[in-house]
Design a protein around this motif. Sequence first.
Motif, PDB file in Angstrom:
ATOM      1  N   GLU A 784       4.455  16.898  17.693  1.00 13.59           N
ATOM      2  CA  GLU A 784       4.064  17.965  18.323  1.00 13.59           C
ATOM      3  C   GLU A 784       2.748  18.518  18.309  1.00 13.59           C
ATOM      4  O   GLU A 784       2.277  18.442  17.222  1.00 13.59           O
ATOM      5  CB  GLU A 784       5.292  19.155  18.121  1.00 13.59           C
ATOM      6  N   PHE A 785       2.210  19.177  19.152  1.00 16.88           N
ATOM      7  CA  PHE A 785       0.963  20.100  18.842  1.00 16.88           C
ATOM      8  C   PHE A 785       0.956  21.352  19.005  1.00 16.88           C
ATOM      9  O   PHE A 785       1.712  22.014  19.669  1.00 16.88           O
ATOM     10  CB  PHE A 785      -0.059  19.354  20.048  1.00 16.88           C
ATOM     11  N   SER A 786       0.021  21.969  18.208  1.00 18.29           N
ATOM     12  CA  SER A 786       0.032  23.463  18.148  1.00 18.29           C
ATOM     13  C   SER A 786      -1.469  23.934  17.899  1.00 18.29           C
ATOM     14  O   SER A 786      -2.107  23.219  17.424  1.00 18.29           O
ATOM     15  CB  SER A 786       0.940  24.237  17.088  1.00 18.29           C
ATOM     16  N   GLU A 787      -1.848  25.009  18.786  1.00 20.59           N
ATOM     17  CA  GLU A 787      -3.349  25.422  18.497  1.00 20.59           C
ATOM     18  C   GLU A 787      -3.385  26.287  17.252  1.00 20.59           C
ATOM     19  O   GLU A 787      -4.577  26.623  16.919  1.00 20.59           O
ATOM     20  CB  GLU A 787      -3.847  26.024  19.930  1.00 20.59           C
ATOM     21  N   ASN A 788      -2.316  26.702  16.889  1.00 25.89           N
ATOM     22  CA  ASN A 788      -2.374  27.654  15.516  1.00 25.89           C
ATOM     23  C   ASN A 788      -1.344  27.684  14.805  1.00 25.89           C
ATOM     24  O   ASN A 788      -0.455  26.607  14.932  1.00 25.89           O
ATOM     25  CB  ASN A 788      -2.783  29.209  16.067  1.00 25.89           C
TER      26      ASN A 788
END
Length: 883
Positions: A784-788
């Motif tokens: 998964e990706f998260s920006e913070n």
Amino acid sequence: MLENLPKTYNPKDFEERLYNYWNDSGHFIAHVDENKKPYTIMMPPPNVTGSLHMGHALNNTIQDILIRWKRMEGYSALWLPGTDHASISTEARVVNKIKAEGKTKEGLGREGFIEEAWEWTHKYGNTIKNQLKKLGVSSDWTRDRFTLDEGLSNAVEEVFIRLYEKGLVYRGDRIINWCPSCMTAISDAEVEHEDQDGHIWHIRYPIKDSEDYIIIATTRPETMLGDLAIAVHPEDERYKELVGKTAILPLMNREIPIVADDYVEMEFGTGAVKITPSHDLNDFEVGARHGLGQCIIMNENGTISPEGNIYQGLERYEARKRIVEDLEKQGFLVETKEHQNAIGHCERCSTVVEPLISKQWFVKMEPLARPALEAYDRGELNFIPERFGKVYVNWLENIRDWCISRQLWWGHRLPVYYCDDCGEIMVSKTKPHNCSKCNGVNIHQDNDTLDTWFSSALWPFSTLGWPEKTEDLGYFFPTDVLVTGYDIIFFWVIRMVFSSLEQMGELPFKDVFLTGLVRDSEGRKMSKSLGNGIDPLEIIEEYGADALRFTLVTGNTPGNDMRFYMERVEANRNFANKLWNASRFVLMNLEEGIEKSQFDVEKLEEEDRWIISRLNTVIKEATENLDKYEIGLAAGRIYDFIWDEYCDWYIEMVKSRLYGDDVSSKETAEQVLLYVLKDILKLLHPFMPFITEEIWQHLPGNDSPLILSSWPEYKNELDFPDSEGAIEFIKTAIKSIRNARAEMNIAQSKKSNQIFVTDDEKIKSIIAKGERYFLNLASADEIEFSENKEGMGEDNISVVLDRCEVYLPLKELIDFEKEIDRLEKEKEKLEVEIKRVNGKLSNDGFVKKAPEKVVLEERKKKDKYEEMLEKVLERLEGLKSNR
């Protein structure tokens, strides 16, 4: 299915078979081919009756790497093998053999002894050649030479006669190095100097018709029996009144003059020196300047001659002892001091040599040394490493005339004849019928043979047919590189250079690659006395030739000694095993009918482009290394690429495609696997010829053997820097994730989500495209990706990467209570160990009495346990705060 390699790598199954196949097929033979550039190496000829030692193995492995590489690069590559008759050592062995049979050299006579020596040579002469073959040397055995071959003997006589006619060979009385054991003259290069503890004796020499005396210091009191003068410096005020007077030689009661000579150093010792012209080089020259004549007081067997009066017949050291006793009794001995001196020993038998005046044959060196120095100064001769150029220059600048006659029977007999009627000297290849001066018929040949190095000095051109203008000589000479030990620069290298310049008008080679010594694991020289020698054949028998060869060149740099570790041989056998298993895997997964390794660039995936690009770089760098003789660096690059990038990463990365349903992707993976493997085998072949050829012959699409294949070439179009960057990032990420999981003792089979926190679009793209790498190689369920980092609590493992962080949810991976329980037990165990080791180290009796190594080992254990405990406590604290 394609025929696969046997399950187990066993070099005994194929090494001998492959060597015979290469040799019998003529693959080692070099041909005169005007469409190809020649590349020539002359094998330094080992002693004909010698056997392979580790120095030979290193030297010949390097030569074989160079010749195989150049052969693959398209050169007509000649590696000419041969052996040296080794006059002193072979004669000594034959003398011992006949002695054991109750015979003597003199009893057999010259012809009978020579027959025995040839019989010995034929019996043992092939031993080292057969041993070299086991090492895998690809030399052209059809051109095998021996220094006593008819052609080479003709060249030796030709050179002697040419030098004699130019006035460069002469017969004279000179001080030479004499070995009382070998009973022959030996050259300066064959004398090894060793520092030894000894004494210096101060002796009082009375002045005739006076109460005065002069004190002389000597380290060889036995030579005083041959003193013919005392010398002082002409400006030495202490002795000005004595110059021209006469001294009385103690014990001998002989009158000797006191002379003034610039040779004497006023500041050294007493400033007065005894002059013994027949037993010291400098004294010989002083004697010649002052017309002192000669007085030989030592026989060739090291006993005192009749000139020694009452000491006649005594062995030299017994005579020394008696002379010192008599000097003391008669009041001539002033004092005895301990003194360390560099003593010359015979390189062959270790006997202390005697400087002795003798009628010998010499080569005048100054006119020959000058062109050899000039060639080096012009940059035409390169030493690898460069620092050895200084040794070359120093030796040539300080060279003395070369004594070339030896009082031996085995070797090249001097082509010199004497008229018994008038004493005329005639130099000829055949015995003259009549004396050129008096026409007499009573003629005999000189009994002496030439120094072995005289024939070895002609090796680069005599082996190619000189003095005849042969096709081989015209094509293969001059040679390209000489590979030899740094310890024989003056024995051999310099002599080949000046001989070639004199006879051929050009240098025999442009590069001199100097190897160091192979020492044992403790850095000691291998020797019989230490019992630390390692037999290369035993290594080959147990581990295979490839493992030995690779051990000798990896981590080895020109001109430097290397330590030989058995652990490294084992490691290199493991490397061969790794390549074998990887090749088996590739063969197992190639579809039936796949012949070509050519791929469609458009169909390549990221890891394909990465491995091809990395291979391309390794080809370029390894070739550059070999061009600069950085053989160890080239081997290291190839090793790292095969083990780390091809076996550990690329094969693992493509497994999912090989087992998947995408036919096109699968086919491309197979093509790239095969393409890279083929180039790997080519790159590694000069270093490990056997395993690479055996694997090659199992691969599809190979019509000719690997030994005849082309060396891989760097191709601009196969550089994929973006793919290299992407895969290097992914590799770093996977390694970091694996390390973090290992620290937490998480089994590989336990999977979890992996959350990548990044706002860098390029990094996101790399990770997204490489998702399957994380699923297959980093135990990810999904990514998964998260920006913070919002929402990323303490119950996650955090891995920091370049422009990115990865979070692994602990709850998906760990049973907190079980892990806490395990760590508590680990903590208790470590505390017990730390208490035990602290108890030992706080015990004065143990620390003082136990060997230093044992105490050091305990201190290391203490540091290790304390570090481990610190990590366990950290993990416990983290787990307890998250449960």
